[in-house]
Design an enzyme around this catalytic site. Structure first.
Site, short mmCIF file in Angstrom:
data_model
loop_
_atom_site.label_atom_id
_atom_site.label_comp_id
_atom_site.label_asym_id
_atom_site.label_seq_id
_atom_site.Cartn_x
_atom_site.Cartn_y
_atom_site.Cartn_z
N SER A 180 0.85 -1.20 0.00
CA SER A 180 0.00 0.00 0.00
C SER A 180 0.89 1.25 0.00
O SER A 180 2.10 1.17 0.22
CB SER A 180 -0.91 0.01 1.24
OG SER A 180 -0.13 0.28 2.39
N ASP A 183 -1.29 -1.61 -3.90
CA ASP A 183 -2.65 -1.66 -3.36
C ASP A 183 -3.17 -0.22 -3.16
O ASP A 183 -2.47 0.61 -2.56
CB ASP A 183 -2.59 -2.41 -2.02
CG ASP A 183 -3.96 -2.70 -1.44
OD1 ASP A 183 -4.92 -2.86 -2.21
OD2 ASP A 183 -4.05 -2.80 -0.19
N HIS A 224 -12.05 -6.79 -2.20
CA HIS A 224 -11.32 -6.12 -1.12
C HIS A 224 -12.03 -6.42 0.20
O HIS A 224 -13.13 -6.96 0.22
CB HIS A 224 -11.29 -4.61 -1.36
CG HIS A 224 -10.27 -4.22 -2.40
ND1 HIS A 224 -9.15 -3.48 -2.11
CD2 HIS A 224 -10.20 -4.50 -3.72
CE1 HIS A 224 -8.44 -3.31 -3.21
NE2 HIS A 224 -9.06 -3.92 -4.21
P1 13P Z 1 -9.05 -6.29 5.02
O1 13P Z 1 -9.08 -5.04 5.83
O2 13P Z 1 -10.35 -7.04 5.12
O3 13P Z 1 -7.90 -7.17 5.31
O4 13P Z 1 -8.93 -5.86 3.47
C1 13P Z 1 -7.67 -5.57 2.91
C2 13P Z 1 -7.76 -4.94 1.59
O5 13P Z 1 -8.78 -4.88 0.95
C3 13P Z 1 -6.51 -4.41 1.02
O6 13P Z 1 -6.71 -3.75 -0.18
O1 G3H Z 2 -7.14 -1.50 2.14
C1 G3H Z 2 -6.18 -1.06 2.79
C2 G3H Z 2 -5.13 -2.00 3.20
O2 G3H Z 2 -5.53 -2.76 4.31
C3 G3H Z 2 -3.83 -1.27 3.43
O3 G3H Z 2 -3.82 -0.60 4.66
O4 G3H Z 2 -3.12 1.67 3.93
O5 G3H Z 2 -2.97 0.99 6.32
O6 G3H Z 2 -1.40 0.02 4.62
P1 G3H Z 2 -2.75 0.60 4.89
ZN ZN Z 3 -8.61 -2.74 -0.25
#
Ligand code: 13P
Ligand code: G3H
Ligand code: ZN
Length: 318
Positions: A48, A81, A210
């Site tokens: 991310s 991500d 997601h």
């Molecule tokens: P969760 O918060 O359910 O693990 O989803 C993660 C996600 O969608 C990352 O893009």
């Molecule tokens: O959807 C989001 C993911 O769980 C990533 O989380 O932005 O805190 O790394 P983050």
């Molecule tokens: Zn996500």
């Protein structure tokens, strides 16, 4: 071995889903690679924007390259991500990512199309595929909060138009899940009828789910018993992963569950060993527990046992 995301999707489509797991550090990476090797599963590593800036974006790339050397039998794609436009370009230019996600779902349809189209053009010029998002999941994405009232399921006709107009390679759909540890207040779950309608409009096109963490109740209870305060945390039923995969969901995003394993291991460790201060001791426990968790998720996703066949497919189309 790092392979194109589309190659993994081609092999998985309609049969199983790839676990797309977020990483932030080396302990998560080691547990992830070990768990996927133990379960003989191909997988997707996701990074991310927040993970890229936690230390330095080059640090995660170095960890992944090294893990690839330590686990030469692994087969995976590297994915950005929830990227914004600039982060997508940065990842495309880096030459390291197999795919990027442009998340412009908070914009109106036309603006989402325009932004996604620009990213698709830049990515495809370098052979990188693009995941886009249409619809609104609840919960928290990066720094954008979407309350449940404003969460909107993806419209199948809009999904068809969106894919046609943007040329994106996969689509993250809002189908009832949300990010984080508090997904459902009652008996809600995945809206399978919506997934089926989207698949009917986009046959053969990879869909992405997601907010797929299952928030295991035994993890939540163990966390609370060790001093945590996570009342009412609930997630997706793991037995729904495979039925979703059969409807074209090729990628199932899981991040929160990994955080829960980390939290449980460290809370229990320091509760039980209050005199301990060597970070490697709980780190070792976490890596082993995370590997176990990953292997169990790959079993539910149906990706377990597919490593050999997916590798043969990847070599055949390379
Ligand atoms: P969760 O918060 O359910 O693990 O989803 C993660 C996600 O969608 C990352 O893009
Ligand atoms: O959807 C989001 C993911 O769980 C990533 O989380 O932005 O805190 O790394 P983050
Ligand atoms: Zn996500």
């Amino acid at each position: 071995m790092i392979v194109p995301t589309r190659t993994l999707f081609e092999h998985a489509y309609g049969k199983y889903a790839l676990g797309a797991y977020n990483i932030n550090n080396l302990e998560q990476s080691m547990g992830l690679f070990q768990g996927c090797l133990d379960s003989q599963a191909p997988f997707i590593i996701q990074i991310s924007k927040g993970a890229r800036s936690y230390t330095d974006k080059r640090m995660l790339e170095a960890i992944i390259r090294t893990a690839d050397e330590i686990f030469p039998d692994s087969l995976f794609a590297v994915h950005l991500d929830h990227g914004d436009e600039q982060t997508c370009y940065d990842c495309i230019d880096s030459g390291f990512y197999s795919s990027v996600m442009i998340d412009a779902s908070h914009h109106e349809f036309a603006e989402n199309v325009a932004i996604t189209k620009r990213v698709v053009e830049a990515a495809h010029a370098k052979g990188i595929s693009v995941e886009a998002e249409l619809g609104m999941l609840g919960g928290v994405e990066e720094d954008i909060k979407v309350d449940e009232k404003n969460a909107r399921l993806t419209d199948p006709d809009e999904a068809y138009e969106f894919v046609k107009q943007t040329g994106c390679d996969s689509l993250a759909c809002a189908i009832g899940t949300s990010h984080g540890a508090y997904k459902f207040a009652g008996s809600q779950g995945i809206h399978f009828e919506r997934v089926a309608e989207i698949q009917k409009r986009l046959p053969g096109f990879p869909l992405v789910m997601h907010g797929s963490s299952s928030v295991p109740q035994e993890e939540v209870e163990a966390i609370n018993a060790a001093g945590g305060a996570m009342k009412g945390a609930r997630g997706v039923d793991v037995n729904q992963y495979l039925p979703a995969a059969k409807l074209g969901v090729c990628k199932v995003n899981i991040d929160t569950d990994g955080r829960l394993v980390w939290t449980r291991v460290h809370r229990e460790f320091f509760r039980d060993k209050p005199a301990e201060f060597d970070l490697r001791a709980p780190g070792k426990v976490f890596m082993a527990e995370y590997a176990k968790f990953i292997a169990s998720r790959n079993n539910y996703l149906g990706s377990a046992g597919n490593l050999k066949a997916a590798r043969e497919h990847a070599l055949a189309v390379a």
